[in-house]
Design a protein around this motif. Structure first.
Motif, mmCIF file in Angstrom:
data_model
loop_
_atom_site.group_PDB
_atom_site.id
_atom_site.type_symbol
_atom_site.label_atom_id
_atom_site.label_comp_id
_atom_site.label_asym_id
_atom_site.label_seq_id
_atom_site.Cartn_x
_atom_site.Cartn_y
_atom_site.Cartn_z
ATOM 1 N N LEU A 35 -53.408 -38.589 -56.311
ATOM 2 C CA LEU A 35 -53.909 -37.381 -55.652
ATOM 3 C C LEU A 35 -52.981 -36.894 -54.543
ATOM 4 O O LEU A 35 -53.425 -36.312 -53.549
ATOM 5 C CB LEU A 35 -55.327 -37.605 -55.101
ATOM 6 C CG LEU A 35 -56.386 -37.960 -56.163
ATOM 7 C CD1 LEU A 35 -57.747 -38.162 -55.522
ATOM 8 C CD2 LEU A 35 -56.473 -36.872 -57.226
ATOM 9 N N GLU A 36 -51.678 -37.113 -54.738
ATOM 10 C CA GLU A 36 -50.713 -36.595 -53.767
ATOM 11 C C GLU A 36 -50.635 -35.078 -53.884
ATOM 12 O O GLU A 36 -50.805 -34.507 -54.960
ATOM 13 C CB GLU A 36 -49.322 -37.193 -54.022
ATOM 14 C CG GLU A 36 -49.253 -38.700 -53.915
ATOM 15 C CD GLU A 36 -49.494 -39.379 -55.257
ATOM 16 O OE1 GLU A 36 -49.382 -40.623 -55.314
ATOM 17 O OE2 GLU A 36 -49.800 -38.665 -56.239
ATOM 18 N N ILE A 37 -50.381 -34.437 -52.757
ATOM 19 C CA ILE A 37 -50.188 -32.991 -52.711
ATOM 20 C C ILE A 37 -49.267 -32.688 -51.541
ATOM 21 O O ILE A 37 -49.338 -33.347 -50.507
ATOM 22 C CB ILE A 37 -51.545 -32.248 -52.581
ATOM 23 C CG1 ILE A 37 -51.363 -30.739 -52.739
ATOM 24 C CG2 ILE A 37 -52.245 -32.587 -51.279
ATOM 25 C CD1 ILE A 37 -52.676 -29.970 -52.834
ATOM 26 N N ASN A 84 -57.383 -35.129 -49.725
ATOM 27 C CA ASN A 84 -56.855 -35.759 -50.935
ATOM 28 C C ASN A 84 -56.865 -37.278 -50.805
ATOM 29 O O ASN A 84 -57.220 -38.005 -51.748
ATOM 30 C CB ASN A 84 -55.452 -35.245 -51.253
ATOM 31 C CG ASN A 84 -54.475 -35.510 -50.143
ATOM 32 O OD1 ASN A 84 -54.781 -35.278 -48.962
ATOM 33 N ND2 ASN A 84 -53.280 -35.998 -50.482
ATOM 34 N N ARG A 89 -59.448 -35.401 -62.485
ATOM 35 C CA ARG A 89 -59.574 -34.744 -61.187
ATOM 36 C C ARG A 89 -60.835 -33.890 -61.129
ATOM 37 O O ARG A 89 -61.524 -33.835 -60.102
ATOM 38 C CB ARG A 89 -58.323 -33.891 -60.918
ATOM 39 C CG ARG A 89 -57.061 -34.709 -60.708
ATOM 40 C CD ARG A 89 -55.809 -33.856 -60.829
ATOM 41 N NE ARG A 89 -55.610 -33.368 -62.187
ATOM 42 C CZ ARG A 89 -54.537 -32.681 -62.579
ATOM 43 N NH1 ARG A 89 -53.589 -32.385 -61.699
ATOM 44 N NH2 ARG A 89 -54.409 -32.278 -63.835
ATOM 45 N N MET A 93 -53.572 -31.541 -57.138
ATOM 46 C CA MET A 93 -53.205 -32.894 -56.738
ATOM 47 C C MET A 93 -52.710 -33.673 -57.949
ATOM 48 O O MET A 93 -53.157 -33.456 -59.067
ATOM 49 C CB MET A 93 -54.414 -33.600 -56.115
ATOM 50 C CG MET A 93 -54.991 -32.892 -54.904
ATOM 51 S SD MET A 93 -56.528 -33.688 -54.303
ATOM 52 C CE MET A 93 -57.088 -32.478 -53.094
#
Length: 331
Positions: free
Chosen positions: A87-89, A101, A14, A82
């Motif tokens: 990269l989910e948030i 994201n 990341r 994330m």
């Protein structure tokens, strides 16, 4: 991690992703305008590799944040919240670009950065191994304990051979404190030094960021008790005050620089410590730094003799001690 090491060294994709997107913004050019410098071969190659995606919405969103003056710390910290690799948030903060994201994930997929990092693995692996050698027998937590108390957080050093190339970034993520740092710049257009060829640089970068994050938390925790101390203006010059307007900013920056100087003298050499103090005074107008070093040494000495239990015991006398030291102590 051995008992003699309390800094973990690792790479995080990341962080590498944000660094790669940063390569396509105007940050690298502006950094060169401020201070011309040679960069790591990987950073130059990454910028060239990604050039076709300069107009990608993830890059444009990052550029918009830079244009607004958003700190790099905020961008890296957000990326670290994330989940990798998707990269989910749960929720993006209001200041972040809409769906940033998802845009970053699309940028990662389209650029084929995953394969690029595989192709460039030797450079990344070498940077990790170099940094690990430097932290193998170094312990920051016992050094910081007399100032901020028990350090429960995990200290993480992230060697960064991408962007930014000219400064480190310190962030708090959960129970971890991360220092994302490039190798030391060399003279002119020469490539930067390997991480294991300049102990003063890597210790300064790491201790500066870990110390800053810990001291900010310490000051927040004791804000009420420190209010009378903070009401006494620091004996700093106008240039330093302009850079750091609040008492908390002034104290944190003075503390960190003084602590680094003490650590370098004890663990690297007196010459490196002296060179560091001279540079801090020149670049930050921190002419009060020798006095601050003297005050911290006095505190450590009197604490070891049982006069003070912790830094909060000492803080009521700190303003006077600093004023006196500032008048009589020179480099």
């Amino acid at each position: 991690m051995s008992e003699q090491q309390d800094v973990t060294v690792r790479i995080d994709d990341r962080i590498r992703l944000v660094s790669a997107a940063l390569a396509l913004t105007d940050w690298p050019d502006k950094a060169q305008e401020r201070q011309p410098h040679g960069t790591h071969a990987h950073s130059r190659a990454t910028r060239k590799f990604l050039e076709p995606l300069r107009g990608h919405e993830a890059v444009q969103g990052l550029q918009a944040l830079l244009n607004q003056g958003a700190p790099l710390e905020a961008m890296f910290a957000l990326a670290m919240q994330m989940r990798w690799p998707g990269l989910e948030i749960e929720t993006l903060p209001a200041w972040a670009p809409l769906r940033w994201n998802d845009q970053l994930h699309d940028f990662y997929e389209r650029s084929r950065l995953g394969q690029w990092w595989v192709d460039e693995d030797h450079a990344w692996r070498s940077s990790v191994q170099e940094a690990q050698r430097m932290f193998r027998s170094v312990r920051f937590k016992p050094f910081l304990f007399p100032f901020v108390g028990q350090v429960a957080e995990t200290l993480v050093f992230v060697p960064n051979i991408s962007f930014p190339t000219n400064r480190e970034v310190g962030i708090r993520v959960g129970n971890e404190l991360l220092c994302i740092a490039p190798p030391r710049l060399a003279w002119g257009d020469s490539p930067p030094w390997p991480f294991d060829e300049d102990a003063a640089h890597i210790y300064r970068a790491a201790l500066t960021q870990f110390g800053r994050l810990l001291m900010l938390a310490f000051l927040r925790l004791h804000a009420d008790a420190l209010a009378p101390v903070a009401a006494t203006p620091m004996p700093v010059n106008d240039q330093f005050r302009a850079q750091f307007p609040s008492w908390q900013e002034q104290f944190t920056n003075l503390f960190v620089s003084a602590a680094v100087a003490i650590f370098l003298e004890e663990h690297v050499s007196k010459a490196e410590a002296k060179a560091y103090v001279l540079m801090e005074r020149k670049t930050k107008e921190m002419h009060i730094l020798p006095g601050m070093i003297s005050v911290l040494r006095r505190y450590l000495n009197e604490r070891s003799n049982g006069r003070y239990h912790d830094l909060m015991d000492f803080m009521p006398v700190f303003p006077k001690a600093l004023r006196v030291a500032n008048k009589i102590v020179t480099l």
